[in-house]
Design an enzyme around this catalytic site. Structure first.
Site, short mmCIF file in Angstrom:
data_model
loop_
_atom_site.label_atom_id
_atom_site.label_comp_id
_atom_site.label_asym_id
_atom_site.label_seq_id
_atom_site.Cartn_x
_atom_site.Cartn_y
_atom_site.Cartn_z
N LYS A 131 0.83 -1.20 0.00
CA LYS A 131 0.00 0.00 0.00
C LYS A 131 0.87 1.26 0.00
CE LYS A 131 -3.90 1.72 2.86
NZ LYS A 131 -4.67 1.37 4.08
N SER A 212 -9.50 1.45 3.67
CA SER A 212 -8.69 2.26 2.78
C SER A 212 -7.71 1.46 1.92
CB SER A 212 -7.92 3.29 3.62
OG SER A 212 -6.96 2.67 4.48
N SER A 236 -9.82 -1.14 7.50
CA SER A 236 -9.14 -0.87 6.23
C SER A 236 -8.43 -2.05 5.60
CB SER A 236 -8.16 0.29 6.40
OG SER A 236 -8.85 1.50 6.60
#
Length: 547
Positions: A131, A212, A236
Site C-alpha cells: 500500500k 482504505s 481498512s
C-alpha cells in the site's frame, strides 16, 4: 461502526440497506466515469483471455519456479503485463498507483540465488504489492495517495518492507488507497485518492472497493499480484478484503511494526496480509512479524511467536470449538443474513458449537470516543512522520494549506474537514484524549474478553461488511447495513475475514475475532471454513449489478 462509516454518518440512511444489492449505481455515480468503465470493460467477462497465473497461490508459483517453468523474473513480467492490461486500460481498476522500476533487477538477483541453491523461504521470488502509505527506500514514492506528498521518496524501507525483502519477496509496486487512509473528509469516497484517482471493484465496476486498502484488495482479487499488504486502523484491511472476495487479516497491534508507515493512530494502526487463500495470508504474516524497538506498540509481544502459522491450518480445526455469532447480523439485511446463517450451519457441520452473542451492542457506544482518539493521534503521528520525511510538506497544517491552494486537483469530490478537525487538537496530554483512549480501548477489550470468557468461546464470528456499495461521487460512502470491524480495531485484537459467498455477484466475508495474539487459532478456524466451502471466486469485471 468502522471508521469509513463513522465519517459518513450523514449518508447512512440515504438508501434502504435490504434493497442495496439490486440497485444500479448510475443514478448517483459520476456518469462519465461509469460510462467510461462500462465501455472499456467490454463484454461481461473482460477476463476472458486466459492468464497464465490466474488464481495461482504462493505454493503454485513456488512449484513452477522449482520445476523451472517460471522464474521470479517471468512471474514479475507476467504480473506487470497484467497490471498494464487491467489497471489503466480495460476495466481501468486503478488498483496500482506505481510499479517498481527495480522490479526485474530484484527478480534477477533472486533467481541467481535460487540457481546457487539459496532459498530464503516460501516467499522467495514471489511478487508482492504494498500500500502507498508504506515507506520503501527506493525509486518509488510514498504518498498516502495525496498530491500534497507527490514526489516524496522515503529514505529507507519501513521495518515490514525490510522483513519482506529479507524473505525474498519481489516488491512489484504500490497500491492505490483511500487518500490519507480515508481520514480526510466526512463525505469521502473509498478507493479515491488525488494521486491515484478512483479504484474500481473488479467484481462489479461501479461498486466500491471499500477502503482504505482499496488498491491492495482490487489488485489481489484481479490477479495483479500473488499477495499484497494493506494497513488498518478500523476496517481498512478486512473491509476491502470482504468486498473483493479475499482473505484479510488485521493482526494484533504490536505483532507487525508500524515504523515507516504513514500513521493515523498509534493505538489502532497495523499492517496486515491480503491474499486469495488463508494459507497465503499465513505465509505473509509470518514473514512480516517481529518486534521493532522503534515501534512502541501498546500490546506487548508474547515471549515467543509462532514461526510458521501454517502449522495451525488443519481441515478439522473447527471440531470441538465454541464460537459466538453476532446476533444482530443474523437479523440484518436478508440477503446477507442468509449467507451468515448458511455459514453457521457449515461451522456446526464441521464440529463447532455456535451460540448467539451481542458484541456490537457493547461496542457501538464507544464510537465517538474512538473518533476522538483518532483525531488526536493522527495529528501527532503525521506531524512526527512528516518532520523527518524530507517531504515538501512538514506538518499537517502544511498539508491542509497545500490542499486549499490546489483545491481543483486535490479536492474535486470532497473536502478535508477531518484533517481540519485533527489540526485543531492540542496534543496527547489533553484530558479529553486520555479519557477517550481509556473508554474506547479498555471498553472494547473488556467487551470481547468478557464474551469470550463467559461463553467459553474460541472466537466470535459475524459478517465483515455488507456487499460493496455504489461508488457515489455525490453523497460519498454509505452503509450497506452491517459491519464488524470496530470491536477488534478499538481493542487492538486480531480479526480475520474469509469469503462467505456472494450477493448478486458481490462478495461478502465471514469474520473471526479473537483475543490478543490469537492469529494462529483464527487462521486455523478460517482455514477449516475455507476448505469446507471454497467460496472464493474470481471476478468477472461486470459493468454493473446484473438483474
Amino acid at each position: 461502526m468502522d471508521r469509513r462509516l463513522f465519517l459518513n454518518q450523514s449518508t447512512r440512511v440515504a438508501l434502504t440497506a435490504a434493497l442495496l444489492p439490486a440497485v444500479a449505481c448510475q443514478t448517483t455515480t459520476d456518469k462519465k466515469m461509469t460510462a467510461e468503465a462500462a465501455e472499456a470493460a467490454g463484454p461481461p467477462s473482460a477476463d476472458a483471455a486466459p492468464f497464465a497465473l490466474h488464481e495461482a497461490t504462493v505454493a503454485d508459483l513456488q512449484d513452477r519456479m522449482a520445476k523451472g517453468t517460471e522464474t521470479a523474473r517471468s512471474l514479475s513480467e507476467k504480473y506487470l503485463e497484467r497490471i498494464k492490461a487491467l489497471n489503466e486500460a480495460g476495466p481501468m481498476l486503478r488498483a496500482v498507483i506505481e510499479t517498481n522500476p527495480d522490479v526485474l533487477k530484484i527478480a534477477d538477483g533472486l533467481d541467481q540465488e535460487r540457481k546457487a541453491g539459496k532459498l530464503r523461504g516460501p516467499l522467495h521470488g514471489i511478487p508482492v504489492l504494498i500500500k502507498d502509505n508504506i515507506d520503501s527506500g527506493d525509486q518509488m514514492m510514498t504518498t498516502a495517495g495525496a498530491l500534497a506528498l507527490h514526489g516524496h521518496k522515503a529514505r529507507q524501507d519501513a521495518f515490514i518492507v525490510q522483513k519482506l525483502r529479507a524473505a525474498g519477496a519481489v516488491l512489484l509496486g504500490k497500491t492505490n488507497l483511500s487518500e490519507w487512509a480515508n481520514f480526510r473528509s466526512s463525505h469521502s469516497v473509498s478507493g479515491w485518492s488525488s494521486r491515484g484517482q478512483q479504484s474500481r471493484n473488479p467484481y462489479v465496476l461501479d461498486r466500491s472497493t471499500s477502503g482504505s486498502s482499496s488498491g491492495s484488495g482490487a489488485a489481489v482479487a484481479a490477479n495483479l499480484c500473488a499477495i499484497a499488504i494493506g494497513t488498518e486502523t478500523d476496517g481498512s484491511v478486512v473491509s476491502p478484503s470482504s468486498c473483493n472476495g479475499l482473505v484479510g487479516l488485521k493482526p494484533t497491534v504490536g505483532l507487525l511494526s508500524r515504523s515507516g508507515i504513514i500513521p493515523i493512530s498509534s493505538t489502532q494502526d497495523t499492517a496486515g496480509p491480503m491474499a486469495r487463500t488463508v494459507r497465503d495470508a499465513a505465509l505473509l504474516l509470518a514473514a512480516l512479524q517481529g518486534a521493532d524497538p522503534a515501534d512502541p506498540a501498546r500490546l506487548p509481544l508474547p515471549a515467543a511467536l509462532p514461526a510458521d502459522y501454517t502449522s495451525f491450518l488443519k481441515a478439522d480445526a473447527l471440531k470441538g470449538q465454541r464460537l459466538g455469532v453476532e446476533k444482530a447480523h443474523l437479523n440484518g439485511p436478508p440477503a446477507v443474513a442468509k449467507l451468515l446463517k448458511a455459514a453457521v450451519e457449515t461451522l456446526k457441520a464441521q464440529g463447532a458449537t455456535v451460540v448467539e452473542i451481542e458484541l456490537n451492542k457493547l461496542v457501538n457506544p464507544l464510537g465517538e470516543a474512538e473518533f476522538d482518539v483518532l483525531l488526536y493521534e493522527f495529528k501527532d503521528g503525521v506531524n512526527k512522520y512528516l518532520a523527518g520525511a524530507g517531504a515538501s510538506v512538514k506538518n499537517l497544517a502544511d498539508v491542509i494549506a497545500y490542499n486549499n491552494a490546489h483545491a481543483a486537483e486535490a479536492m474535486p469530490i470532497f473536502g478535508q474537514e477531518t484533517l481540519i478537525r485533527a489540526e485543531a487538537t492540542d496534543g496527547l496530554g489533553n484530558a479529553k484524549y486520555k479519557a477517550a483512549v481509556q473508554k474506547s480501548v479498555s471498553g472494547a477489550r473488556q467487551a470481547i474478553d468478557s464474551l469470550l470468557k463467559a461463553n467459553q468461546l474460541t472466537a466470535i464470528v459475524g459478517v465483515t461488511t455488507g456487499p460493496a456499495w455504489c461508488i457515489d461521487w455525490v453523497n460519498g460512502d454509505y452503509s450497506t447495513g452491517v459491519d464488524f470491524s470496530s470491536p477488534a480495531a478499538m481493542a487492538g485484537y486480531p480479526h480475520l475475514t474469509v469469503p462467505m459467498g456472494q450477493v448478486r455477484g458481490l462478495p461478502v466475508g465471514l469474520s473471526f475475532v479473537g483475543s490478543a495474539y490469537q492469529e494462529g487459532k483464527l487462521l486455523g478456524l478460517g482455514y477449516a471454513y475455507e476448505q469446507a466451502t471454497h467460496h472464493r471466486a474470481a471476478p468477472k469485471f461486470l459493468p454493473t449489478v446484473q438483474a
